[in-house]
Design an enzyme around this catalytic site. Structure first.
Site, PDB file in Angstrom:
ATOM      1  N   ALA A  60       0.842  -1.244   0.090  1.00 17.31           N
ATOM      2  CA  ALA A  60      -0.015   0.020   0.146  1.00 17.31           C
ATOM      3  C   ALA A  60       0.879   1.230   0.061  1.00 17.31           C
ATOM      4  O   ALA A  60       0.674   2.325  -0.483  1.00 17.31           O
ATOM      5  CB  ALA A  60      -0.918  -0.043   1.329  1.00 17.31           C
ATOM      6  N   ALA A  63       2.172   1.822  -3.463  1.00 21.35           N
ATOM      7  CA  ALA A  63       0.845   2.465  -4.269  1.00 21.35           C
ATOM      8  C   ALA A  63       0.662   3.745  -3.851  1.00 21.35           C
ATOM      9  O   ALA A  63       0.461   4.586  -4.857  1.00 21.35           O
ATOM     10  CB  ALA A  63      -0.614   1.600  -4.207  1.00 21.35           C
ATOM     11  N   GLU A  64       0.647   4.415  -2.530  1.00 22.98           N
ATOM     12  CA  GLU A  64       0.472   5.485  -2.308  1.00 22.98           C
ATOM     13  C   GLU A  64       1.438   6.575  -2.665  1.00 22.98           C
ATOM     14  O   GLU A  64       1.407   7.831  -3.100  1.00 22.98           O
ATOM     15  CB  GLU A  64       0.019   5.742  -0.871  1.00 22.98           C
ATOM     16  CG  GLU A  64      -0.512   7.168  -0.351  1.00 22.98           C
ATOM     17  CD  GLU A  64      -1.131   7.191   0.725  1.00 22.98           C
ATOM     18  OE1 GLU A  64      -1.643   8.392   1.206  1.00 22.98           O
ATOM     19  OE2 GLU A  64      -1.432   6.351   1.353  1.00 22.98           O
ATOM     20  N   THR A  65       2.648   6.013  -2.849  1.00 21.30           N
ATOM     21  CA  THR A  65       4.042   6.711  -3.019  1.00 21.30           C
ATOM     22  C   THR A  65       3.497   7.193  -4.715  1.00 21.30           C
ATOM     23  O   THR A  65       3.848   8.309  -4.917  1.00 21.30           O
ATOM     24  CB  THR A  65       5.032   6.058  -2.593  1.00 21.30           C
ATOM     25  OG1 THR A  65       5.432   6.112  -1.306  1.00 21.30           O
ATOM     26  CG2 THR A  65       6.369   6.960  -3.299  1.00 21.30           C
TER      27      THR A  65
END
Length: 140
Positions: A60, A63-65
């Site tokens: 996650a 993905a968020e980065t």
């Protein structure tokens, strides 16, 4: 609010900005940066749960980065992108090697940006699919 004039605008700038941050600690390496598509990699080693599988939170975080970097590229100077919502579906476990992520723009608006992020293993098998929505704020 942060000084958005200092946000990096290319891979080299983001790599420099990542020094000493969570991005560096997880081993995330950005390979391409743009508002429409941002990609990067992360080692499985050092990002596992006790059972030896890639930690879902690490997936996650990758993905968020990727989505956040893309959204900041969309926001541009004197604006900031901040995460509103992240959801992720984990499809398979990974025990070794690297994971590779690609954030692709779904919506690039004046006040929001949304991305689909696909994470795959070294063999190209999908590990996870995420969606990130960011709010684009005007700087104070």
């Amino acid at each position: 609010m942060t000084d958005t004039d200092s946000f990096p605008h290319d891979v080299s700038g983001w790599r420099q900005a990542a020094a000493g941050t969570f991005i560096e600690r997880t081993g995330i390496d950005l390979t391409e940066v743009s508002a429409t598509m941002t990609s990067g990699t992360m080692p499985v080693a050092g990002n596992t749960q006790p059972a030896g599988l890639l930690h879902g939170g690490a997936t996650a975080a990758l993905a968020e980065t990727l989505g956040s970097v893309a959204a900041q590229s969309h926001a541009g100077r004197r604006r900031a992108a901040v995460g509103l919502e992240l959801n992720i579906t984990h499809h398979r476990g990974v025990r070794a090697g690297w994971v590779h992520g690609v954030a692709t723009a779904l919506h690039l608006g004046r006040s929001t940006a949304a991305y689909e992020i696909v994470i795959s293993d070294d063999d190209g098998r999908r590990v996870a699919t995420a969606r990130l929505t960011c709010l684009v704020l005007e700087a104070d």
